[in-house]
Design a protein around this motif. Sequence first.
Motif: not given
Length: 204
Positions: A96-107
Amino acid sequence: MLRFKSFLIGVVCTCVFGGAWGAALSGVANVNVTSDTAAAAKDIAFDEARRQILLDVLGQYSIPDLLEEGIKNASAAELTNLIASSSIDSEQQSDTTYSANISMTIDREAVKTWMTDNNIQNWLTDGVSGDKCVVQVAMTDKLAGWMELKQIATNENIDLMTKYINGNQVTLEIPMARRADFTIAIREAGWRYADQNGVLHIIK
């Protein structure tokens, strides 16, 4: 309807410089979400990370209140189209749980168009007029600070282009070619400064 609670632990925004486009726009969100299933929690985590990264990074290039309202009213699909790429680190999940370091690059081009279409006043460069540097000023004494800053600019023959004023905070643009000269001049006058996502933050 899914019942969930979510915790956005923190967001750290980073950027790199490159080419005529100026600073690349990217951020990292540390997310920890609980929902009915791990899959649902992951979807929620990505949506929250996307919204927070867009808000934190683009908030330096736009009117914050308008940006916040625009992001709040946008669908997940609409905001997904503003992200050029994403990656995951330290991913963990249970039933039931999700954890992470999420990296995103913006367009940059897509988000510039999106803000313009949604009437969000901004000064994000479009790749053509990328010779400007955004400066965010924080002053304890607005009148004295502003007069000193204008005198510094006059002495250095640097044009200060005011973009947004909110209390003791002012957002400016200066020619990118004069950024180093401006930084040296304000430092010598006792101003503190730091770079964040390609934006020069100065305070006195």
